[in-house]
Design a protein around this motif. Structure first.
Motif, PDB file in Angstrom:
ATOM      1  N   GLN A  67      -3.085  28.762 -22.651  1.00  0.00           N
ATOM      2  CA  GLN A  67      -4.109  29.434 -22.574  1.00  0.00           C
ATOM      3  C   GLN A  67      -4.742  29.977 -21.183  1.00  0.00           C
ATOM      4  OE1 GLN A  67      -7.411  27.857 -23.800  1.00  0.00           O
ATOM      5  NE2 GLN A  67      -7.305  25.724 -22.571  1.00  0.00           N
ATOM      6  N   PHE A  68      -4.483  28.826 -19.455  1.00  0.00           N
ATOM      7  CA  PHE A  68      -4.912  29.197 -18.580  1.00  0.00           C
ATOM      8  C   PHE A  68      -3.902  31.024 -18.211  1.00  0.00           C
ATOM      9  CE2 PHE A  68      -5.742  25.094 -19.384  1.00  0.00           C
ATOM     10  CZ  PHE A  68      -7.297  24.725 -19.224  1.00  0.00           C
ATOM     11  N   GLU A  69      -2.649  30.550 -18.274  1.00  0.00           N
ATOM     12  CA  GLU A  69      -1.650  31.558 -18.029  1.00  0.00           C
ATOM     13  C   GLU A  69      -2.390  33.025 -18.731  1.00  0.00           C
ATOM     14  OE1 GLU A  69       2.458  33.179 -18.307  1.00  0.00           O
ATOM     15  OE2 GLU A  69       2.092  31.475 -18.140  1.00  0.00           O
ATOM     16  N   GLN A  70      -2.170  32.709 -20.173  1.00  0.00           N
ATOM     17  CA  GLN A  70      -3.019  34.005 -21.360  1.00  0.00           C
ATOM     18  C   GLN A  70      -3.819  34.449 -20.545  1.00  0.00           C
ATOM     19  OE1 GLN A  70      -0.869  35.666 -22.820  1.00  0.00           O
ATOM     20  NE2 GLN A  70      -0.838  34.161 -25.399  1.00  0.00           N
ATOM     21  N   HIS A  71      -5.301  33.706 -20.354  1.00  0.00           N
ATOM     22  CA  HIS A  71      -6.533  34.380 -19.748  1.00  0.00           C
ATOM     23  C   HIS A  71      -6.218  34.879 -18.391  1.00  0.00           C
ATOM     24  CE1 HIS A  71     -11.683  34.068 -19.475  1.00  0.00           C
ATOM     25  NE2 HIS A  71     -10.732  34.238 -18.108  1.00  0.00           N
ATOM     26  N   LEU A  72      -5.542  34.541 -17.507  1.00  0.00           N
ATOM     27  CA  LEU A  72      -5.681  35.795 -16.080  1.00  0.00           C
ATOM     28  C   LEU A  72      -4.512  36.525 -16.503  1.00  0.00           C
ATOM     29  CD1 LEU A  72      -4.409  32.111 -14.200  1.00  0.00           C
ATOM     30  CD2 LEU A  72      -6.802  33.839 -13.716  1.00  0.00           C
TER      31      LEU A  72
END
Length: 373
Positions: free
Chosen positions: A282-287
């Motif tokens: 989710q953190f990569e996806q958010h970025l």
């Protein structure tokens, strides 16, 4: 040209964006509230996120602004947009995470299933709502509540007298006291160009109002519930124009309804499992989303992933002392800590474990997390 992403808020969510930002070639910078916060490795500024000039000065050196939390005031957000700064999610979307009454009204406009609700301004209005809904209700402060704060189960209008006294005449939110089988969460990622992807619906377990465990995907979920949860998530994401990660917290009721409980417009506890359990965390996806880059696949890497929050931390010694024993005994466990001092009830880290046997995965995740408290 390297995209510079500015994150307002120096907590653990900003901390966990640092590694994926580096990996996908983004320059990440953080406006932290204080020195020594979780995301201090990327903190290029320290200051008050409620002060417009502080935020403006930070925003001048980045290409897009995003958030570790949803508390930046609307006037600050709208001033940034007026300055021509890219803000994701923008103020028009964030208002629905900042004010629960505004959220409920918008979800009603979108015809999204949710508990029955009403604004109440005094004990009499609350009592009428209670009488009309089986003798009980949930009362929430519309702004500022999280992790169980600002939420109270009431049986009488007088049970919220102190909140009415401090509300200054503004309404509280009264909601139907839902009889639910379990809590679920649906995550959606949406980029400014409109592309959306959905993660598997997960089961969440709350203790004292705090997310304690997540099982991905939610076990025993019918195809109808999986389809309905994703439909709701996509409708909300598009209907409010969110950009970045959206978490839709859901009740699965005893009479087979799916109702929206809360919204979060950022990476969320219910998605921590994806760091190690999904093709794209989710953190990569958010970025990716806030930088308007192509979104990644959301498929699970293994049949099951369980996330256990580390709450409070050890009464003696430090978290660092526990890593070697945990790694030795539970080699399948992925341990994530937040650089926070232990304190009762505080989220100081989490553990992810993946595998093909759910019972074994749950046991291993709980046992590994237990070594840190």
């Amino acid at each position: 040209m390297t995209v510079r992403v500015g994150v307002i808020g120096g907590g653990q969510l900003a901390r966990m964006m640092i590694a994926p930002a580096v990996e996908i070639g983004l320059d990440i910078r953080v406006l932290a509230e204080d020195e020594g916060m979780s995301a201090q490795l990327a903190a290029t500024a320290v200051g008050d996120y409620r002060d417009l000039e502080t935020v403006r000065a930070f925003a001048r050196d980045v290409d897009v602004i995003t958030f570790d939390h949803e508390h930046v005031p609307q006037d600050v957000l709208r001033a940034l947009v007026a300055d021509g700064i890219q803000v994701h999610p923008g103020p028009d979307a964030l208002q629905y995470a900042q004010d629960k009454l505004v959220m409920r009204a918008r979800l009603a406009e979108l015809d999204v299933p949710q508990p029955e609700w009403a604004p109440v301004r005094d004990a009499g209005e609350l009592q009428r709502f209670i009488d009309e809904h089986g003798g009980g209700a949930v009362v929430k402060t519309p702004r500022g509540g999280y992790d169980g704060k600002g939420v109270r189960v009431v049986r009488s209008g007088s049970d919220a007298a102190d909140w009415f006294a401090s509300a200054g005449g503004e309404a509280l939110l009264a909601e139907e006291l839902v009889s639910f089988r379990r809590e679920l969460a649906q995550q959606i990622a949406r980029r400014p160009s409109g592309e959306m992807v959905a993660y598997p619906v997960v089961e969440t377990v709350q203790r004292d109002g705090v997310c304690a465990e997540v099982i991905a995907p939610a076990p025993g979920t019918t195809a109808r519930v999986v389809e309905l949860a994703e439909q709701i998530g996509r409708r909300v994401a598009e209907g409010i124009g969110v950009t970045g990660m959206l978490a839709v917290e859901l009740f699965e009721t005893d009479d087979d309804r799916i109702l929206v409980n809360e919204l979060a417009m950022r990476p969320h506890n219910s998605g921590h499992w994806s760091q190690d359990g999904a093709v794209t965390g989710q953190f990569e996806q958010h970025l990716r989303a806030v930088a308007d880059l192509p979104l990644g696949r959301t498929d699970p890497r293994q049949p099951w992933t369980v996330m256990i929050n580390i709450l409070g931390g050890p009464a003696e010694g430090s978290l660092a002392d526990r890593f070697a024993p945990a790694m030795q005994e539970y080699r399948d466990a992925k341990i994530h800590t937040y650089g926070k001092a232990p304190r009762p009830g505080r989220k100081v880290g989490h553990v992810n474990v993946s595998g093909d046997d759910l019972e074994d995965v749950v046991y291993t995740a709980r046992a590994a997390a237990a070594l840190f408290v």
